[in-house]
Design a protein around this motif. Structure first.
Motif, short mmCIF file in Angstrom:
data_model
loop_
_atom_site.label_atom_id
_atom_site.label_comp_id
_atom_site.label_asym_id
_atom_site.label_seq_id
_atom_site.Cartn_x
_atom_site.Cartn_y
_atom_site.Cartn_z
N GLY A 285 0.80 -1.21 0.00
CA GLY A 285 0.00 0.00 0.00
C GLY A 285 0.84 1.27 0.00
O GLY A 285 0.29 2.37 -0.04
N ILE A 286 2.16 1.13 0.04
CA ILE A 286 3.03 2.31 0.07
C ILE A 286 2.78 3.21 -1.15
O ILE A 286 2.89 4.44 -1.05
N GLY A 287 2.42 2.61 -2.28
CA GLY A 287 2.09 3.41 -3.46
C GLY A 287 0.86 4.27 -3.20
O GLY A 287 0.81 5.43 -3.63
N GLY B 295 -2.15 8.11 -3.52
CA GLY B 295 -3.60 7.99 -3.42
C GLY B 295 -4.16 6.92 -4.36
O GLY B 295 -5.36 6.66 -4.34
N GLN B 296 -3.31 6.32 -5.19
CA GLN B 296 -3.74 5.21 -6.06
C GLN B 296 -3.46 3.90 -5.34
O GLN B 296 -2.31 3.46 -5.28
N TRP B 297 -4.52 3.30 -4.78
CA TRP B 297 -4.35 2.13 -3.91
C TRP B 297 -4.54 0.82 -4.67
O TRP B 297 -5.39 0.73 -5.56
N PHE C 283 -6.73 0.94 0.39
CA PHE C 283 -7.18 -0.31 -0.25
C PHE C 283 -8.67 -0.28 -0.58
O PHE C 283 -9.31 -1.33 -0.63
N GLY C 284 -9.20 0.93 -0.74
CA GLY C 284 -10.62 1.06 -1.05
C GLY C 284 -11.54 0.66 0.10
O GLY C 284 -12.76 0.58 -0.08
N THR C 285 -10.97 0.44 1.29
CA THR C 285 -11.75 -0.13 2.39
C THR C 285 -11.62 0.61 3.72
O THR C 285 -12.61 0.85 4.40
N TRP C 286 -10.37 0.92 4.12
CA TRP C 286 -10.14 1.44 5.47
C TRP C 286 -9.76 2.92 5.43
O TRP C 286 -8.72 3.29 4.86
N GLN C 287 -10.61 3.74 6.06
CA GLN C 287 -10.38 5.19 6.07
C GLN C 287 -9.46 5.55 7.24
O GLN C 287 -9.63 5.04 8.35
#
Lengths: 164, 164
Positions: free
Chosen positions: A61-63, A68-70, A121-125
């Motif tokens: 997820g470092i990218g 912001g592109q997960w 990851f589209g999931t965790w804010q």
């Protein structure tokens, strides 16, 4: 900027703490016998290798941290993917590739990014600093469980204080 | 100051992360059956209560963080001290007193202190931010071990992600 007076940790501090923890986790992977790494468990939990796959997936997820592109998942490998490491050497190679990825990406993170909130990851804010803390906590948590696996296998784990 | 531009984490961030972890650790203490808390172990390791005493002892270094005046030991209780908690309720009370101590002391830490180096407990040298990270890592490490103890006791541990 007035508010910056209250900031006390640098990005370099964060990276050094994370990679220090990752060096220790690498030694824990190395300490496992090959078979136990992929099969041994206690209390119905996962083998340590499965925990390591989760840690590597989060680290990718470092990218997203930087841009912001997960990735859409923390799972790096689809079920049955022949590229998924099945030996200690292959798992360590994946670990080392991830180390390089983190080191190469880190300097591209804008300083103001750490206090921004994003949907990882589209999931965790969460705020970027918090996500990084959480990933590292998750690594230390599972590594601590790996220590118990090693102890019950009769193997002395690497020294916790050593991050070199 | 130019260098402050590179700082990305506030003292309030650090405190919230630490206390969030401490709230979870408190729930892990609560999850143990009374007797197992003080006696159960795996692989020749310590009972979870002994790990908790270490965490509380390190947290009492918060005065040293703030002032440079350190306790001389992480041991809060001499051997045989009748004041040492011997029940879950007493251990939780000690935990909560420590929570208050941290919250009361934290606002007195000068912002520049986090990048200073100090000899904690007269023994371990490190920058203040690093010592705080290390204490928290040590807590997460031992709490992860507590999770394995609970799992092998057939007890579902508290959710790792919940820091409320």
């Amino acid at each position: 900027m007035e508010t910056l007076q209250a900031l006390v940790i640098t990005p370099e501090n964060l990276l050094s703490a994370w990679q220090g923890n990752r060096r220790l986790t690498r030694r824990v992977i190395e300490a496992f016998p090959e078979e136990a790494l992929f099969s041994y468990s206690l209390g119905g939990m996962r083998p340590f290798s499965d925990m390591v796959f989760e840690l590597v997936g989060l680290s990718h997820g470092i990218g997203g941290i930087a841009t912001g592109q997960w990735p859409t998942s923390v799972e790096l490998f689809a079920p049955g993917d022949p590229a998924k490491p099945a030996t200690k050497a292959a798992l360590l190679a994946l670990w080392d590739q991830t180390t390089d990825l983190i080191n190469e990406t880190w300097p591209t993170i804008p300083a103001e990014r750490f206090q921004e909130s994003d949907l990882s990851f589209g999931t965790w804010q969460g705020k970027i600093w918090w996500l990084l803390f959480y990933w590292s906590d998750n690594e230390v948590h599972h590594r601590g469980q790996g220590y118990v696996y090693l102890r019950t296998l009769g193997i002395e784990p690497p020294a916790f204080w050593d991050r070199a």
